[in-house]
Every structure is written in structure tokens, then in C-alpha cells.
Design a protein around this motif. Structure first.
Motif, PDB file in Angstrom:
ATOM      1  N   LYS A   2     -13.854   5.729   8.007  1.00  0.00           N
ATOM      2  CA  LYS A   2     -12.891   5.205   8.971  1.00  0.00           C
ATOM      3  C   LYS A   2     -12.692   3.706   8.790  1.00  0.00           C
ATOM      4  CE  LYS A   2     -13.541   8.694  12.578  1.00  0.00           C
ATOM      5  NZ  LYS A   2     -13.918   8.932  13.992  1.00  0.00           N
ATOM      6  N   VAL A   3     -13.795   3.008   8.450  1.00  0.00           N
ATOM      7  CA  VAL A   3     -13.693   1.562   8.228  1.00  0.00           C
ATOM      8  C   VAL A   3     -12.776   1.263   7.048  1.00  0.00           C
ATOM      9  CG1 VAL A   3     -14.981  -0.513   7.586  1.00  0.00           C
ATOM     10  CG2 VAL A   3     -15.960   1.122   9.215  1.00  0.00           C
ATOM     11  N   VAL A   4     -12.907   2.036   5.958  1.00  0.00           N
ATOM     12  CA  VAL A   4     -12.059   1.861   4.780  1.00  0.00           C
ATOM     13  C   VAL A   4     -10.599   2.124   5.115  1.00  0.00           C
ATOM     14  CG1 VAL A   4     -11.553   2.712   2.456  1.00  0.00           C
ATOM     15  CG2 VAL A   4     -13.921   2.420   3.193  1.00  0.00           C
ATOM     16  N   GLN A   5     -10.328   3.184   5.890  1.00  0.00           N
ATOM     17  CA  GLN A   5      -8.958   3.517   6.272  1.00  0.00           C
ATOM     18  C   GLN A   5      -8.339   2.396   7.089  1.00  0.00           C
ATOM     19  OE1 GLN A   5      -9.547   7.278   8.252  1.00  0.00           O
ATOM     20  NE2 GLN A   5      -9.218   8.462   6.366  1.00  0.00           N
ATOM     21  N   ARG A   6      -9.140   1.837   8.010  1.00  0.00           N
ATOM     22  CA  ARG A   6      -8.620   0.745   8.829  1.00  0.00           C
ATOM     23  C   ARG A   6      -8.308  -0.486   7.989  1.00  0.00           C
ATOM     24  NH1 ARG A   6     -12.944   1.196  13.862  1.00  0.00           N
ATOM     25  NH2 ARG A   6     -12.117   3.159  14.746  1.00  0.00           N
ATOM     26  N   LEU A   7      -9.172  -0.768   7.016  1.00  0.00           N
ATOM     27  CA  LEU A   7      -8.920  -1.898   6.129  1.00  0.00           C
ATOM     28  C   LEU A   7      -7.648  -1.701   5.320  1.00  0.00           C
ATOM     29  CD1 LEU A   7     -12.500  -2.732   4.783  1.00  0.00           C
ATOM     30  CD2 LEU A   7     -11.078  -4.152   6.258  1.00  0.00           C
ATOM     31  N   LEU A   8      -7.444  -0.480   4.826  1.00  0.00           N
ATOM     32  CA  LEU A   8      -6.230  -0.185   4.050  1.00  0.00           C
ATOM     33  C   LEU A   8      -4.989  -0.347   4.901  1.00  0.00           C
ATOM     34  CD1 LEU A   8      -7.360   2.912   1.940  1.00  0.00           C
ATOM     35  CD2 LEU A   8      -6.944   0.595   1.127  1.00  0.00           C
ATOM     36  N   CYS A   9      -5.066   0.068   6.154  1.00  0.00           N
ATOM     37  CA  CYS A   9      -3.922  -0.075   7.065  1.00  0.00           C
ATOM     38  C   CYS A   9      -3.603  -1.542   7.309  1.00  0.00           C
ATOM     39  CB  CYS A   9      -4.208   0.634   8.395  1.00  0.00           C
ATOM     40  SG  CYS A   9      -4.212   2.435   8.274  1.00  0.00           S
ATOM     41  N   LEU A  10      -4.665  -2.361   7.455  1.00  0.00           N
ATOM     42  CA  LEU A  10      -4.464  -3.776   7.699  1.00  0.00           C
ATOM     43  C   LEU A  10      -3.895  -4.496   6.472  1.00  0.00           C
ATOM     44  CD1 LEU A  10      -7.734  -4.633   9.659  1.00  0.00           C
ATOM     45  CD2 LEU A  10      -5.411  -4.589  10.586  1.00  0.00           C
ATOM     46  N   LEU A  11      -4.334  -4.061   5.284  1.00  0.00           N
ATOM     47  CA  LEU A  11      -3.916  -4.727   4.048  1.00  0.00           C
ATOM     48  C   LEU A  11      -2.614  -4.196   3.480  1.00  0.00           C
ATOM     49  CD1 LEU A  11      -7.365  -4.924   2.220  1.00  0.00           C
ATOM     50  CD2 LEU A  11      -6.142  -6.798   3.332  1.00  0.00           C
ATOM     51  N   ALA A  12      -2.154  -3.059   3.964  1.00  0.00           N
ATOM     52  CA  ALA A  12      -0.959  -2.404   3.395  1.00  0.00           C
ATOM     53  C   ALA A  12       0.244  -3.321   3.291  1.00  0.00           C
ATOM     54  CB  ALA A  12      -0.621  -1.151   4.197  1.00  0.00           C
ATOM     55  N   PRO A  13       0.571  -4.133   4.322  1.00  0.00           N
ATOM     56  CA  PRO A  13       1.755  -4.984   4.206  1.00  0.00           C
ATOM     57  C   PRO A  13       1.654  -6.029   3.116  1.00  0.00           C
ATOM     58  CG  PRO A  13       1.054  -4.776   6.498  1.00  0.00           C
ATOM     59  CD  PRO A  13      -0.050  -4.238   5.651  1.00  0.00           C
ATOM     60  N   PHE A  14       0.421  -6.333   2.638  1.00  0.00           N
ATOM     61  CA  PHE A  14       0.246  -7.395   1.663  1.00  0.00           C
ATOM     62  C   PHE A  14       0.053  -6.873   0.252  1.00  0.00           C
ATOM     63  CE2 PHE A  14      -1.471  -8.652   5.787  1.00  0.00           C
ATOM     64  CZ  PHE A  14      -0.709  -9.777   6.051  1.00  0.00           C
ATOM     65  N   ILE A  15       0.006  -5.568   0.090  1.00  0.00           N
ATOM     66  CA  ILE A  15      -0.200  -4.975  -1.227  1.00  0.00           C
ATOM     67  C   ILE A  15       1.113  -4.954  -2.003  1.00  0.00           C
ATOM     68  CG2 ILE A  15      -0.859  -2.885  -2.492  1.00  0.00           C
ATOM     69  CD1 ILE A  15      -2.725  -2.200  -0.194  1.00  0.00           C
ATOM     70  N   VAL A  16       1.101  -5.536  -3.197  1.00  0.00           N
ATOM     71  CA  VAL A  16       2.298  -5.558  -4.047  1.00  0.00           C
ATOM     72  C   VAL A  16       2.331  -4.283  -4.884  1.00  0.00           C
ATOM     73  CG1 VAL A  16       3.504  -6.784  -5.875  1.00  0.00           C
ATOM     74  CG2 VAL A  16       2.259  -8.068  -4.133  1.00  0.00           C
ATOM     75  N   THR A  17       3.363  -3.503  -4.719  1.00  0.00           N
ATOM     76  CA  THR A  17       3.443  -2.219  -5.407  1.00  0.00           C
ATOM     77  C   THR A  17       3.970  -2.336  -6.831  1.00  0.00           C
ATOM     78  OG1 THR A  17       5.686  -1.812  -4.593  1.00  0.00           O
ATOM     79  CG2 THR A  17       3.841  -1.073  -3.205  1.00  0.00           C
ATOM     80  N   GLY A  18       4.653  -3.441  -7.137  1.00  0.00           N
ATOM     81  CA  GLY A  18       5.220  -3.589  -8.467  1.00  0.00           C
ATOM     82  C   GLY A  18       6.469  -2.751  -8.665  1.00  0.00           C
ATOM     83  N   GLN A  19       7.113  -2.338  -7.567  1.00  0.00           N
ATOM     84  CA  GLN A  19       8.314  -1.514  -7.649  1.00  0.00           C
ATOM     85  C   GLN A  19       9.452  -2.317  -8.265  1.00  0.00           C
ATOM     86  OE1 GLN A  19       9.455   0.145  -3.915  1.00  0.00           O
ATOM     87  NE2 GLN A  19      11.266   1.177  -4.725  1.00  0.00           N
ATOM     88  N   ALA A  20      10.177  -1.694  -9.188  1.00  0.00           N
ATOM     89  CA  ALA A  20      11.274  -2.369  -9.869  1.00  0.00           C
ATOM     90  C   ALA A  20      12.497  -2.459  -8.974  1.00  0.00           C
ATOM     91  CB  ALA A  20      11.614  -1.631 -11.155  1.00  0.00           C
ATOM     92  N   LEU A  21      13.237  -3.563  -9.118  1.00  0.00           N
ATOM     93  CA  LEU A  21      14.441  -3.792  -8.329  1.00  0.00           C
ATOM     94  C   LEU A  21      15.682  -3.298  -9.060  1.00  0.00           C
ATOM     95  CD1 LEU A  21      13.809  -7.473  -7.160  1.00  0.00           C
ATOM     96  CD2 LEU A  21      13.532  -5.406  -5.772  1.00  0.00           C
ATOM     97  N   THR A  22      16.700  -2.954  -8.276  1.00  0.00           N
ATOM     98  CA  THR A  22      18.040  -2.714  -8.800  1.00  0.00           C
ATOM     99  C   THR A  22      18.894  -3.902  -8.396  1.00  0.00           C
ATOM    100  OG1 THR A  22      17.826  -0.309  -8.635  1.00  0.00           O
ATOM    101  CG2 THR A  22      20.061  -1.211  -8.779  1.00  0.00           C
ATOM    102  N   CYS A  23      19.493  -4.595  -9.372  1.00  0.00           N
ATOM    103  CA  CYS A  23      20.198  -5.847  -9.105  1.00  0.00           C
ATOM    104  C   CYS A  23      21.668  -5.751  -9.504  1.00  0.00           C
ATOM    105  CB  CYS A  23      19.553  -6.996  -9.872  1.00  0.00           C
ATOM    106  SG  CYS A  23      17.810  -7.237  -9.483  1.00  0.00           S
ATOM    107  N   THR A  24      22.484  -6.557  -8.843  1.00  0.00           N
ATOM    108  CA  THR A  24      23.889  -6.646  -9.230  1.00  0.00           C
ATOM    109  C   THR A  24      23.993  -7.368 -10.568  1.00  0.00           C
ATOM    110  OG1 THR A  24      24.123  -8.719  -7.994  1.00  0.00           O
ATOM    111  CG2 THR A  24      24.705  -6.682  -6.859  1.00  0.00           C
ATOM    112  N   SER A  25      25.034  -7.047 -11.330  1.00  0.00           N
ATOM    113  CA  SER A  25      25.179  -7.609 -12.668  1.00  0.00           C
ATOM    114  C   SER A  25      26.627  -7.994 -12.931  1.00  0.00           C
ATOM    115  CB  SER A  25      24.705  -6.593 -13.718  1.00  0.00           C
ATOM    116  OG  SER A  25      24.846  -7.106 -15.018  1.00  0.00           O
ATOM    117  N   CYS A  26      26.815  -9.189 -13.460  1.00  0.00           N
ATOM    118  CA  CYS A  26      28.152  -9.622 -13.880  1.00  0.00           C
ATOM    119  C   CYS A  26      28.016 -10.814 -14.818  1.00  0.00           C
ATOM    120  CB  CYS A  26      29.042  -9.968 -12.691  1.00  0.00           C
ATOM    121  SG  CYS A  26      28.539 -11.457 -11.799  1.00  0.00           S
TER     122      CYS A  26
END
Length: 219
Positions: A2-26
Motif C-alpha cells: 500500500k505504501v508503494v501504491q501511495r508513492l506511485l500515486c503521489l509521483l504520477a504527475p511528475f513522471i515523464v512518459t516520453g510520449q511523442a508529440l504530433t506537431c503542426t508543420s509548414c
């Protein structure tokens, strides 16, 4: 557990997923105004952000503008600098944003300086190679305190400019911009007091190796 789960919940907003962006191009090249209308999108890698690369070129009192919206390595974001060569000048800047479909604002480019800083560089340009033979020297001004060589290659076609430049140009010596499926290779080499930045010349490398061998031999 339970302690680990709570820590993960607290840290979730700060975890960088490395998800790629879709950007406009011109792309807008050699325009009379710094305008570019986004007409498509491009998929970035996880190490890139949406970017606007802005270049202002001046020659004989005439100004032309390049705008490229695409993806750029994170470490290039915020780069602003200038390059003077022959009778021309180029100001460059890269602005970025980090959400899908965002449009980065145009970066604020450096202002032309009229006061010499005492640095003198060889200068040349070529539209058919990644190197050129200097045809003379120019005096450097303002924060253009480095001797800079900038080359750009697109679909096998290359351009090179050599002259006075800002040290900020060489913080990331090599990077690639993809526009409409075409890769644009950028390369910057800076030199100050005979020391090359952004790469090591064969002569410097050879000298270092000889010195190392002599030091070991003397010991």
C-alpha cells in the motif's frame, strides 16, 4: 504494498512518459514577411518538441525570412544566435512548445551590433558543398565572438556559410529537422583562439595522441 501504491500515486504527475508529440508543420522560405500557415502535421520522436525555426537574412539592405515549423531536439529549443559572412548576415532562433498541435511563437532574434569586438574570421559561402575556401576576412561585432562554419544539407543538396557567429550556435553541433518527410541536416562548427568547438580536427587529435605517447614514454 500500500505504501508503494501511495508513492506511485503521489509521483504520477511528475513522471515523464516520453510520449511523442504530433506537431503542426509548414515551410515558408525567402519570404518578404515572417509568415507561415500550418498545412499538415508531423510525428515527433520522444526526444523532440514542436518547434518554429526562424531565420532572418539580410543582404545589401534587403531582408528575407525563413519559417520552418516541425520537430526539434529539446536541447535546441530556445537557441538564438547570429552569423555574419561576406556581405550578408543571418539571425537564427528556435522556439518550442510541448503539447500536441501547439504553434510555437516566433523567437526574439538578436539585434544587429555595430561595435567591433576585436575578433576577425575568414569568410566564404557555397551552394554546392559542405565546405568552402575562405576568400578574405571580416571583423566581428557584438556577441558574434566565434568563427563559425554552418552547413545545411537537404536531399543531397548542400549549402555552407563561414564567418562570425554566436557561441550559442554550437551548443548542439549537429541536429536534423524533418519537414514533409524530408530530412534537413544542420551542422555548426565554432572556433575560438584556434580551438575548434563542435568537433575535433585531425591535426588537434594527432597532436594530442603524440603528446600522450611522449608522456607515457618519459615516465
Amino acid at each position: 504494498m500500500k505504501v508503494v501504491q501511495r508513492l506511485l500515486c503521489l509521483l504520477a504527475p511528475f513522471i515523464v512518459t516520453g510520449q511523442a508529440l504530433t506537431c503542426t508543420s509548414c515551410v515558408s522560405l525567402n519570404g518578404c514577411e515572417p509568415n507561415c500557415t500550418s498545412s499538415s502535421s508531423v510525428q515527433c520522436s520522444s526526444s523532440e518538441l514542436c518547434s518554429t525555426t526562424y531565420r532572418k537574412k539580410s543582404q545589401n539592405g534587403r531582408y528575407l525570412y525563413d519559417i520552418i515549423r516541425s520537430c526539434t531536439p529539446r536541447e535546441r529549443c530556445g537557441m538564438v544566435g547570429g552569423l555574419s559572412y561576406a556581405d550578408s548576415k543571418m539571425s537564427l532562433g528556435i522556439g518550442c512548445c510541448s503539447t500536441d498541435g501547439c504553434t510555437p511563437v516566433l523567437p526574439q532574434l538578436t539585434q544587429d551590433a555595430s561595435v567591433s569586438n576585436g575578433v576577425q574570421c575568414g569568410t566564404c559561402s557555397s551552394s554546392q558543398s559542405t565546405s568552402c575556401q575562405t576568400t578574405g576576412n571580416i571583423m566581428c561585432h557584438g556577441n558574434e565572438t566565434q568563427c563559425v562554419t554552418y552547413s545545411e544539407t537537404v536531399s543531397g543538396e548542400s549549402w555552407v556559410f563561414r564567418g562570425c557567429g554566436s557561441s550559442s550556435l554550437c551548443k548542439v553541433p549537429h541536429h536534423t529537422t524533418r519537414v514533409f518527410g524530408v530530412a534537413v541536416e544542420h551542422s555548426f562548427t565554432c572556433m575560438q583562439n584556434g580551438v575548434q568547438r563542435g568537433g575535433v580536427t585531425p591535426g588537434i587529435l594527432l597532436t594530442a595522441l603524440i603528446c600522450a605517447v611522449l608522456m607515457n614514454y618519459s615516465m
